[in-house]
Enzyme design. Sequence first.
Site, PDB file in Angstrom:
ATOM      1  N   ASP A  88      11.141  -2.294   0.366  1.00  0.00           N
ATOM      2  CA  ASP A  88      10.333  -3.505   0.671  1.00  0.00           C
ATOM      3  C   ASP A  88       9.983  -4.624  -0.194  1.00  0.00           C
ATOM      4  O   ASP A  88      10.629  -4.525  -1.461  1.00  0.00           O
ATOM      5  CB  ASP A  88       8.883  -2.921   1.120  1.00  0.00           C
ATOM      6  CG  ASP A  88       8.185  -2.075  -0.107  1.00  0.00           C
ATOM      7  OD1 ASP A  88       9.134  -1.595  -1.264  1.00  0.00           O
ATOM      8  OD2 ASP A  88       6.970  -2.349  -0.114  1.00  0.00           O
ATOM      9  N   GLU A 155       6.822   0.527  -1.473  1.00  0.00           N
ATOM     10  CA  GLU A 155       6.463   0.401  -3.074  1.00  0.00           C
ATOM     11  C   GLU A 155       5.339  -0.507  -3.161  1.00  0.00           C
ATOM     12  O   GLU A 155       4.204  -0.307  -3.840  1.00  0.00           O
ATOM     13  CB  GLU A 155       7.352   0.225  -3.911  1.00  0.00           C
ATOM     14  CG  GLU A 155       6.882   0.263  -5.433  1.00  0.00           C
ATOM     15  CD  GLU A 155       6.562  -1.054  -5.872  1.00  0.00           C
ATOM     16  OE1 GLU A 155       6.148  -1.114  -7.064  1.00  0.00           O
ATOM     17  OE2 GLU A 155       6.609  -2.301  -5.535  1.00  0.00           O
TER      18      GLU A 155
END
Length: 497
Positions: A88, A155
Amino acid sequence: MTLFREKLTGMSILGRLNPAPVWIYFEEICRIPRISKNESRIRRYLLDFAGKNGLESREDGVGNILIIKPAFPGLEKKKTIVLQSHMDMVGEKNADHLHNWAIDPIIPVLKGEWVTASGTTLGADDGIGISAQLAILTDKNIKSGRIECLFTVDEESGMTGAINLESDFFKGKTLLNLDSEDEGIIYIGCAGGMETVGKMTYSPVPVQEGAVALEISVTGLHGGHSGDEIHKGYANSVKIITRLVTELSERFQSLLSNFDAGNLRNAIPREAFATIVAERKFKEQILSYVDVFQRAVSEEFAGQEKEISVIAREIRLPAVTIDRASQSDFLKAILCCPHGALAWSKDMDDLVETSTNLAIARIEPGNILSIITSQRSSVDQSKLEAASMVASCLEKAGAKVEQSNGYPGWKPNLSSEILQLARNSYVRLFGKEPLVRAIHAGLECGLIYEKIAGIDMISIGPTIRGAHTPEEMIEIESTVRFWDLLVDIVQNIPEAE
């Protein structure tokens, strides 16, 4: 390499840079929307990549992906190495830039010796880590043992992938995290973190006829990573707009009808917007006061903020404001909340030990006033103390406080085998010693370290500046050195004992 480059670059913006495979994969990834919690397309891309290249892959229950490259023939006795990044990215854009994070690609731009984006975050954090893994997986000239490439989800907004990672998802006990942002520094530790959130309710108050509504904006701030840049003295848009709105409330009895300051939990807030309602007779005085405030705050942050803008403009009257008592409690809570570095490490020079970030304050649907903060520390007790200090500010204002369980720090190990190997590689390649440090940002290494006994880790990366802001950029030359170091480490992993 030449055939690879000419085959894949086409009209590529980045494909003529070195190392070509890394930049080509990075440009492909830029076309794939992948902000936190919306990683389905990048997961599909990675699984398709593994299939097209005949590589074993697997996906766990939360979406983490592992792609495996078998050992080079004859090197099967070498230790398995794990390369790890997160899928991400932070989706941040300038308020006047049109970008739909669900469908629009990132547009990379060359800017001298750097690569940046047009109006948005670039996603080099951690797209460049992903790209380096893909280049390693497809480079048939790299002679190494078994390589396991781990790609984790979410994350940036909660470390969900690392939190839910199963201890047997991969086999290797030597891991290179590819998520740090300073080439020439090998990271061997990181801070732990948690969130403290306060919420309170308000009563809507009908707006009286003859009033005036003014939208106030604070824009042009630097912003930045709430861990790595928390100590740099950048202005906080939540704090600034709260100061101004508080003064206007006291001087002109204005009331809030909208408050939307900050955007991301893990970024120093760059922009803030509020709508105030006051008697029309005060309009010109308010506009004049905002101009004075703009000059004062520009002078206050002259060393850090070159483009700060504070503007007020008349807009259409809203139907309601929040009640005065709730407004007072809300603003006092924000002013009370600390922001910035709270303590410095006693073990490492120039390393923040403990900090807190006032990230977001806003009016939410359902008559809710919300204040969102995050705390970091390499000392667990200090993290909890910082969170308690923030919670006290919120509770005194009558807010209901919720705190996350957070994530652990990663304790440095100066006797690490992979650290020594990486240092030797760096000296051999570049003729000088790398720095060895801990970082005040949160890395997934802390969670992985907790789950897998005996794992040996370091974190490396190219030089990235302005992460989590539309000013994010990655240095081209540092990416060459990052790649050369990564390949050298991978090829020099020793045999298992």
